[in-house]
Design an enzyme around this catalytic site. Structure first.
Site, mmCIF file in Angstrom:
data_model
loop_
_atom_site.group_PDB
_atom_site.id
_atom_site.type_symbol
_atom_site.label_atom_id
_atom_site.label_comp_id
_atom_site.label_asym_id
_atom_site.label_seq_id
_atom_site.Cartn_x
_atom_site.Cartn_y
_atom_site.Cartn_z
ATOM 1 N N ARG A 65 13.149 9.847 7.093
ATOM 2 C CA ARG A 65 12.622 9.171 5.903
ATOM 3 C C ARG A 65 13.589 9.287 4.727
ATOM 4 N NH1 ARG A 65 7.964 10.168 2.070
ATOM 5 N NH2 ARG A 65 7.814 12.276 2.858
ATOM 6 N N MET A 90 3.936 -0.314 3.704
ATOM 7 C CA MET A 90 3.173 0.631 4.525
ATOM 8 C C MET A 90 3.895 1.960 4.765
ATOM 9 S SD MET A 90 0.454 -0.980 4.753
ATOM 10 C CE MET A 90 -0.495 -0.045 5.935
ATOM 11 N N HIS A 109 -3.880 -1.279 -4.746
ATOM 12 C CA HIS A 109 -4.690 -0.662 -3.690
ATOM 13 C C HIS A 109 -6.061 -1.335 -3.675
ATOM 14 C CE1 HIS A 109 -5.936 2.379 -0.872
ATOM 15 N NE2 HIS A 109 -7.037 2.544 -1.576
ATOM 16 N N ASP A 142 3.756 11.204 -6.583
ATOM 17 C CA ASP A 142 4.092 11.744 -5.263
ATOM 18 C C ASP A 142 2.948 11.729 -4.260
ATOM 19 O OD1 ASP A 142 6.789 12.186 -5.378
ATOM 20 O OD2 ASP A 142 6.586 14.139 -6.333
ATOM 21 N N ASP A 145 -1.714 7.018 -3.346
ATOM 22 C CA ASP A 145 -2.682 6.288 -4.183
ATOM 23 C C ASP A 145 -3.293 7.162 -5.273
ATOM 24 O OD1 ASP A 145 -2.266 4.045 -2.500
ATOM 25 O OD2 ASP A 145 -3.771 4.774 -1.102
ATOM 26 N N GLU A 174 -7.050 -8.589 -6.624
ATOM 27 C CA GLU A 174 -5.675 -8.064 -6.571
ATOM 28 C C GLU A 174 -4.691 -9.090 -7.128
ATOM 29 O OE1 GLU A 174 -4.397 -6.326 -2.822
ATOM 30 O OE2 GLU A 174 -6.468 -6.006 -2.240
HETATM 31 C C1 GRF Z 1 -3.426 -5.543 -0.001
HETATM 32 O O1 GRF Z 1 -4.788 -5.471 0.278
HETATM 33 C C2 GRF Z 1 -2.995 -4.359 -0.826
HETATM 34 O O2 GRF Z 1 -3.982 -3.919 -1.697
HETATM 35 C C3 GRF Z 1 -2.731 -3.329 0.218
HETATM 36 O O3 GRF Z 1 -2.143 -4.032 1.291
HETATM 37 C C4 GRF Z 1 -2.570 -5.382 1.252
HETATM 38 C C5 GRF Z 1 -1.351 -6.228 1.213
HETATM 39 O O4 GRF Z 1 -1.662 -7.599 1.344
HETATM 40 N N1 GRF Z 1 -1.916 -2.263 -0.319
HETATM 41 P P1 GRF Z 1 -0.539 -8.689 1.128
HETATM 42 O O5 GRF Z 1 0.605 -8.373 2.086
HETATM 43 O O6 GRF Z 1 -0.110 -8.636 -0.307
HETATM 44 O O7 GRF Z 1 -1.201 -9.995 1.468
#
Ligand code: GRF
Length: 203
Positions: A65, A90, A109, A142, A145, A174
């Site tokens: 990493r 991710m 998130h 760190d 979320d 979002e």
């Molecule tokens: C979203 O729900 C975000 O909150 C989460 O991962 C998802 C990503 O979706 N962290 P996208 O790739 O932006 O469509």
């Protein structure tokens, strides 16, 4: 003009919302780089379509990493962004990356943090039985979320909601919150005070 680098692993709908917002008048920001750890990420395709530099950085090409994040850091810094936005990225970033971008690194998130951090937040919310769910944009620290919260929006949980239907309702929020948080950053209106993010009035 605030230069933004976006890190994304998946379909890239939040990236799409950010790109759209940057294309509108009034948001002094521009996406200059998109990096993904997945070659077939929709986010990379969206970036290319928008004429934004899109880089696939393969985790398999690096030993650990720390090595991957050093390469990520070099790639990001090579494009001189002012702000790095995680949008469905991710991977947990190493402390060195987080420290280098402290106060200039955001994440979205799909939950009302501090409830339901980590993976499958919408499923966690449904299983817990909450009546209100939502989305959070926060600065990254760190933890996973755990960073200071910039903006949140809530949605009702309906009795017939599935993980898919709730996720879709949260995603709409979002897509509003992330460009709004970027706008506040670009206008120089955000200040971190311990756990709190202070939002200054527009002058
Ligand atoms: C979203 O729900 C975000 O909150 C989460 O991962 C998802 C990503 O979706 N962290 P996208 O790739 O932006 O469509």
């Amino acid at each position: 003009m605030t230069r933004i680098a976006v890190l994304a692993s998946g379909r890239g709908s939040n990236l799409g919302a950010i790109l759209d917002a940057c294309g509108r008048a009034g948001l002094p920001a521009r996406v200059v780089l998109v990096v993904s750890d997945r070659e077939n990420a929709g986010a990379l395709a969206r970036a290319r379509h928008a004429g934004v530099e899109a880089v696939f950085l393969d985790p398999k090409a690096y030993g650990d990493r720390a090595a991957y994040d050093a390469a990520l850091l070099a790639t990001v810094e090579g494009h001189r962004p002012d702000l790095v936005c995680l949008a469905g990225f991710m991977r947990v970033l190493s402390p060195a990356f987080v420290a280098a971008w402290h106060g200039r690194l955001m994440n979205v998130h799909p939950a009302l943090l501090p409830a339901f951090p980590g993976l499958h937040a919408q499923r966690q919310a449904l299983e817990y039985g909450v009546r209100v769910a939502g989305a959070t944009v926060h600065f990254v620290d760190d933890g996973v979320d755990t960073g200071p919260i910039i903006l949140q929006a809530s949605v009702r949980v309906e009795s017939d909601d599935t993980e898919e239907s709730l996720s879709a309702r949260i995603l709409v929020e979002e897509h509003c919150l992330y460009p709004e948080a970027i706008r506040l950053f670009a206008e120089g209106r955000l200040a971190i005070d311990g756990r709190r993010v202070l939002v200054r009035e527009k002058t």
